[in-house]
Write a protein that holds these residues in place. Structure first.
Motif, PDB file in Angstrom:
ATOM      1  N   PRO A  51       0.813  -1.230   0.000  1.00  0.00           N
ATOM      2  CA  PRO A  51       0.000   0.000   0.000  1.00  0.00           C
ATOM      3  C   PRO A  51       0.840   1.271   0.000  1.00  0.00           C
ATOM      4  CG  PRO A  51      -0.916  -1.586   1.544  1.00  0.00           C
ATOM      5  CD  PRO A  51       0.405  -2.130   1.093  1.00  0.00           C
ATOM      6  N   LEU A  52       1.943   1.265   0.772  1.00  0.00           N
ATOM      7  CA  LEU A  52       2.817   2.427   0.807  1.00  0.00           C
ATOM      8  C   LEU A  52       3.491   2.626  -0.545  1.00  0.00           C
ATOM      9  CD1 LEU A  52       4.237   4.721   2.341  1.00  0.00           C
ATOM     10  CD2 LEU A  52       5.955   3.047   3.070  1.00  0.00           C
ATOM     11  N   ASN A  53       3.985   1.556  -1.129  1.00  0.00           N
ATOM     12  CA  ASN A  53       4.631   1.648  -2.434  1.00  0.00           C
ATOM     13  C   ASN A  53       3.655   2.151  -3.500  1.00  0.00           C
ATOM     14  OD1 ASN A  53       7.518   0.740  -2.566  1.00  0.00           O
ATOM     15  ND2 ASN A  53       6.680  -0.982  -1.447  1.00  0.00           N
ATOM     16  N   HIS A  57       4.184   5.619  -5.607  1.00  0.00           N
ATOM     17  CA  HIS A  57       4.269   5.613  -7.064  1.00  0.00           C
ATOM     18  C   HIS A  57       3.197   6.516  -7.688  1.00  0.00           C
ATOM     19  CE1 HIS A  57       6.908   2.060  -6.602  1.00  0.00           C
ATOM     20  NE2 HIS A  57       7.384   2.463  -7.781  1.00  0.00           N
ATOM     21  N   ILE A  58       2.007   6.555  -7.096  1.00  0.00           N
ATOM     22  CA  ILE A  58       0.961   7.461  -7.585  1.00  0.00           C
ATOM     23  C   ILE A  58       1.410   8.913  -7.404  1.00  0.00           C
ATOM     24  CG2 ILE A  58      -1.363   8.335  -7.139  1.00  0.00           C
ATOM     25  CD1 ILE A  58      -1.395   5.767  -8.691  1.00  0.00           C
ATOM     26  N   TYR A  59       1.955   9.208  -6.238  1.00  0.00           N
ATOM     27  CA  TYR A  59       2.435  10.565  -5.943  1.00  0.00           C
ATOM     28  C   TYR A  59       3.506  10.998  -6.941  1.00  0.00           C
ATOM     29  CZ  TYR A  59       5.884  13.663  -3.729  1.00  0.00           C
ATOM     30  OH  TYR A  59       6.818  14.635  -3.486  1.00  0.00           O
ATOM     31  N   ILE A  60       4.502  10.137  -7.174  1.00  0.00           N
ATOM     32  CA  ILE A  60       5.579  10.471  -8.102  1.00  0.00           C
ATOM     33  C   ILE A  60       5.042  10.603  -9.522  1.00  0.00           C
ATOM     34  CG2 ILE A  60       7.702   9.592  -9.164  1.00  0.00           C
ATOM     35  CD1 ILE A  60       8.482   8.466  -6.440  1.00  0.00           C
ATOM     36  N   TRP A  61       4.127   9.732  -9.894  1.00  0.00           N
ATOM     37  CA  TRP A  61       3.527   9.785 -11.233  1.00  0.00           C
ATOM     38  C   TRP A  61       2.808  11.113 -11.459  1.00  0.00           C
ATOM     39  CZ3 TRP A  61      -1.977   8.727 -12.395  1.00  0.00           C
ATOM     40  CH2 TRP A  61      -2.237   8.722 -13.770  1.00  0.00           C
TER      41      TRP A  61
END
Length: 218
Positions: A51-53, A57-61
């Protein structure tokens, strides 16, 4: 030539330098916040909690996939519609920090991934704590690896600070634009460009000195 009008240049220079102070403040504060945040995110990406990963990844995207200008506009103009109101400077700092932290996180993640797994095993054998392993084994090597990429981003940040103009912050660009419109002259824009070049030059010199300092890891 108009650009060589020394008396006019000296007349408007104080206002441009005042704007440059704001530009440098934004630059410094974003660096102070975004690099440590990027490092934390990079190490958080090494954890095996899905869940953290997924969230990272959504944030960076989102941060890397949308223009920084759009992020500035969203934080300052859109968030008030849901009850979150920020002054211009805090809004700019938050947008810049979140954006650049995402880029720094990817840079440091790439550096971390180059560290051989055997070094982590050796640290365990030597009874290093996870914190000591990161501090004494991982970070020195990662820092050496990522320095060129980090300084490339820092140079981009110098130029991107001009985007705070979109929020009406009295930075170098706003000061030069105001003088140019008022006096129907291109001199303020040339002077603003010269100031940016000087700042980039200083950052370049600092980058070379720091990279030389870390060259003993070769």
């Amino acid at each position: 030539m108009e650009v060589l009008n020394l008396s006019y240049s000296l007349e408007i220079l104080p206002s441009l330098l005042h704007g440059a102070v704001t530009t440098l403040e934004v630059f410094a504060l974003v660096l102070i916040f975004s690099i440590p945040l990027g490092i934390l995110i990079a190490f958080a990406m090494q954890l095996k909690w899905k869940p953290l990963n997924w969230l990272i990844h959504i944030y960076i995207w989102v941060m890397r996939g949308t223009p920084l200008l759009l992020q500035l506009i969203f934080i300052y103009y859109v968030l008030p519609s849901v009850g979150i109101r920020l002054d211009r400077l805090p809004a700019a700092l938050i947008a810049f920090t979140l954006n650049y932290a995402a880029y720094f996180a990817e840079i440091f993640r790439g550096g971390i991934d180059t560290i051989p797994k055997g070094q982590y095993e050796a640290a365990k054998v030597l009874k290093f704590t996870p914190g000591a392993t990161i501090r004494y084994i991982v970070l020195p090597q990662v820092t050496k690896i990522v320095l060129p990429s980090v300084f490339n981003e820092i140079m981009s940040l110098v130029k991107d600070t001009s985007l705070v103009y979109a929020l009406g912050i009295s930075d170098l660009i706003l000061a030069s634009r105001t003088a140019a419109n008022r006096d129907a002259s291109l001199v303020p824009m040339f002077l603003a460009g010269a100031i940016y070049l000087i700042v980039i030059g200083v950052v370049t010199l600092v980058a070379k000195r720091i990279e030389k300092k870390f060259s003993y890891y070769k």
